[in-house]
Motif scaffolding. Sequence first.
Motif, PDB file in Angstrom:
ATOM      1  N   PHE A   1      58.229  35.543 -41.667  1.00  0.00           N
ATOM      2  CA  PHE A   1      58.366  34.090 -41.450  1.00  0.00           C
ATOM      3  C   PHE A   1      59.908  33.732 -41.560  1.00  0.00           C
ATOM      4  O   PHE A   1      60.616  34.341 -42.473  1.00  0.00           O
ATOM      5  N   VAL A   2      60.422  33.130 -40.626  1.00  0.00           N
ATOM      6  CA  VAL A   2      61.874  32.773 -40.379  1.00  0.00           C
ATOM      7  C   VAL A   2      61.997  31.276 -40.568  1.00  0.00           C
ATOM      8  O   VAL A   2      61.613  30.533 -39.663  1.00  0.00           O
ATOM      9  N   ILE A   3      62.776  30.797 -41.422  1.00  0.00           N
ATOM     10  CA  ILE A   3      63.111  29.313 -41.615  1.00  0.00           C
ATOM     11  C   ILE A   3      64.462  29.124 -41.496  1.00  0.00           C
ATOM     12  O   ILE A   3      65.432  29.887 -42.255  1.00  0.00           O
ATOM     13  N   GLY A   4      64.984  28.383 -40.393  1.00  0.00           N
ATOM     14  CA  GLY A   4      66.430  28.188 -40.282  1.00  0.00           C
ATOM     15  C   GLY A   4      66.799  26.710 -41.207  1.00  0.00           C
ATOM     16  O   GLY A   4      65.875  25.880 -41.247  1.00  0.00           O
ATOM     17  N   VAL A   5      67.814  26.558 -41.660  1.00  0.00           N
ATOM     18  CA  VAL A   5      68.429  25.422 -42.245  1.00  0.00           C
ATOM     19  C   VAL A   5      69.709  25.107 -41.627  1.00  0.00           C
ATOM     20  O   VAL A   5      70.819  25.936 -41.874  1.00  0.00           O
ATOM     21  N   GLY A   6      69.920  23.968 -41.091  1.00  0.00           N
ATOM     22  CA  GLY A   6      71.087  23.537 -40.398  1.00  0.00           C
ATOM     23  C   GLY A   6      71.370  22.335 -40.106  1.00  0.00           C
ATOM     24  O   GLY A   6      70.193  21.087 -40.264  1.00  0.00           O
ATOM     25  N   GLU A   7      72.316  21.824 -39.502  1.00  0.00           N
ATOM     26  CA  GLU A   7      72.690  20.212 -39.338  1.00  0.00           C
ATOM     27  C   GLU A   7      72.079  19.995 -38.035  1.00  0.00           C
ATOM     28  O   GLU A   7      71.427  21.041 -37.160  1.00  0.00           O
ATOM     29  N   ASN A   8      72.025  18.533 -37.737  1.00  0.00           N
ATOM     30  CA  ASN A   8      71.629  18.349 -36.440  1.00  0.00           C
ATOM     31  C   ASN A   8      71.873  18.752 -35.206  1.00  0.00           C
ATOM     32  O   ASN A   8      71.517  18.913 -34.058  1.00  0.00           O
ATOM     33  N   LYS A   9      73.432  19.116 -35.100  1.00  0.00           N
ATOM     34  CA  LYS A   9      74.131  19.619 -34.238  1.00  0.00           C
ATOM     35  C   LYS A   9      73.718  21.176 -33.872  1.00  0.00           C
ATOM     36  O   LYS A   9      74.320  21.808 -32.858  1.00  0.00           O
ATOM     37  N   THR A  10      72.963  21.848 -34.520  1.00  0.00           N
ATOM     38  CA  THR A  10      72.330  23.321 -34.525  1.00  0.00           C
ATOM     39  C   THR A  10      72.057  23.569 -32.974  1.00  0.00           C
ATOM     40  O   THR A  10      70.859  22.750 -32.748  1.00  0.00           O
ATOM     41  N   PRO A  11      72.516  24.333 -32.082  1.00  0.00           N
ATOM     42  CA  PRO A  11      71.870  24.561 -30.859  1.00  0.00           C
ATOM     43  C   PRO A  11      70.468  24.577 -30.808  1.00  0.00           C
ATOM     44  O   PRO A  11      69.781  25.339 -31.800  1.00  0.00           O
ATOM     45  N   ILE A  12      69.716  24.324 -29.906  1.00  0.00           N
ATOM     46  CA  ILE A  12      68.367  24.488 -29.659  1.00  0.00           C
ATOM     47  C   ILE A  12      67.555  25.939 -29.320  1.00  0.00           C
ATOM     48  O   ILE A  12      66.605  26.279 -30.179  1.00  0.00           O
ATOM     49  N   SER A  13      68.831  26.873 -29.192  1.00  0.00           N
ATOM     50  CA  SER A  13      68.394  28.332 -29.282  1.00  0.00           C
ATOM     51  C   SER A  13      68.062  28.847 -30.577  1.00  0.00           C
ATOM     52  O   SER A  13      67.220  29.734 -30.870  1.00  0.00           O
ATOM     53  N   PHE A  14      68.932  28.527 -31.534  1.00  0.00           N
ATOM     54  CA  PHE A  14      68.679  29.045 -32.852  1.00  0.00           C
ATOM     55  C   PHE A  14      67.508  28.276 -33.336  1.00  0.00           C
ATOM     56  O   PHE A  14      66.493  28.825 -34.158  1.00  0.00           O
ATOM     57  N   ARG A  15      67.305  27.102 -33.312  1.00  0.00           N
ATOM     58  CA  ARG A  15      66.028  26.288 -33.876  1.00  0.00           C
ATOM     59  C   ARG A  15      64.820  26.939 -33.253  1.00  0.00           C
ATOM     60  O   ARG A  15      64.057  27.167 -33.952  1.00  0.00           O
ATOM     61  N   SER A  16      64.811  27.075 -31.939  1.00  0.00           N
ATOM     62  CA  SER A  16      63.427  27.626 -31.309  1.00  0.00           C
ATOM     63  C   SER A  16      63.104  29.039 -31.783  1.00  0.00           C
ATOM     64  O   SER A  16      62.080  29.360 -31.577  1.00  0.00           O
ATOM     65  N   ALA A  17      64.299  29.771 -32.101  1.00  0.00           N
ATOM     66  CA  ALA A  17      64.158  31.369 -32.400  1.00  0.00           C
ATOM     67  C   ALA A  17      63.369  31.285 -33.849  1.00  0.00           C
ATOM     68  O   ALA A  17      63.011  32.333 -34.209  1.00  0.00           O
ATOM     69  N   CYS A  18      63.324  30.247 -34.597  1.00  0.00           N
ATOM     70  CA  CYS A  18      62.808  30.263 -35.920  1.00  0.00           C
ATOM     71  C   CYS A  18      61.301  29.729 -35.953  1.00  0.00           C
ATOM     72  O   CYS A  18      60.981  28.906 -35.081  1.00  0.00           O
ATOM     73  N   ASP A  19      60.480  30.214 -36.789  1.00  0.00           N
ATOM     74  CA  ASP A  19      59.177  29.485 -37.164  1.00  0.00           C
ATOM     75  C   ASP A  19      59.253  28.258 -37.559  1.00  0.00           C
ATOM     76  O   ASP A  19      58.305  27.247 -37.263  1.00  0.00           O
ATOM     77  N   GLU A  20      60.328  27.804 -38.346  1.00  0.00           N
ATOM     78  CA  GLU A  20      60.327  26.404 -38.902  1.00  0.00           C
ATOM     79  C   GLU A  20      61.793  26.075 -39.145  1.00  0.00           C
ATOM     80  O   GLU A  20      62.767  27.102 -39.454  1.00  0.00           O
ATOM     81  N   PHE A  21      62.316  24.859 -38.771  1.00  0.00           N
ATOM     82  CA  PHE A  21      63.811  24.713 -38.844  1.00  0.00           C
ATOM     83  C   PHE A  21      63.775  23.548 -39.803  1.00  0.00           C
ATOM     84  O   PHE A  21      63.280  22.304 -39.267  1.00  0.00           O
TER      85      PHE A  21
END
Length: 257
Positions: A120-140
């Motif tokens: 399982f992959v969880i990304g954590v970042g600011e609202n400016k994070t590109p959609i490509s990285f957000r979508s690659a995670c199971d949860e952001f």
Amino acid sequence: MRDIDNLKKIAVLIDADNAQKKKIKYIFEEVSTKGHIITKRAYGDWSNETLKNWKNDLNELAIQPMQQFAYTTGKNATDSAMIIDAMDLLYTNKYDAFVIVSSDSDFTKLATRLKESEVFVIGVGENKTPISFRSACDEFILTENLGEIKIEPIVEKDAEKKVKETLTEDIKEPVKESLNEVIGLLLKAHEKYEEEGWCNVSAAGSFIKRIKPDFDVRTFGVTKLPELLEQLNEVFETDRYKGKGVVNIIAYKPKEK
């Protein structure tokens, strides 16, 4: 794919060049609701003046600083080091989830590769994070949604003072001051684990110990967490109900204004 509700062992990898230092504590609080964090690493060039303020956070949260010199101006060597380490950790086959703390789209491929290995992959970042990285995670998780839980919106302003007055007189003032942190963690646990308004005290206790390993209710002159909650009766109300067999379940919830 493993179910997020059954996560056990978690690795947290932080891109210190691209993460908000002021949010690190809250990130660990959030991630701890999902399982047991067994690896904490932060990557950056720690000889760089821009990272000098990280020292206290690294020490207090027991995060291992991973040194990566910037070999070439304008090139981010930190990303490469973090990706290589992530793959090395993946091949140990002991992690159920990886948390990537960064707002950088360069970690998109890493997130995709980790998911292909059924972790399982969880990304954590600011609202400016590109959609490509957000979508690659199971949860952001957006860092804008993380922060201190305030007591004031839930109870009257002098509630904390009243709570402290219920504690035994031989407790030193510095210990009393830590009460606010405990109340905040109890509120955070309720937010994450409540069912029909109530939170199981056992689940809350486990969560608090993961966040604050030195937490001990005896510090506050009691022997069990339910007893502490009873002393915090200006902030919380408690209830007991029958569980399986002879087990009694104790639950709590914040009092309304």
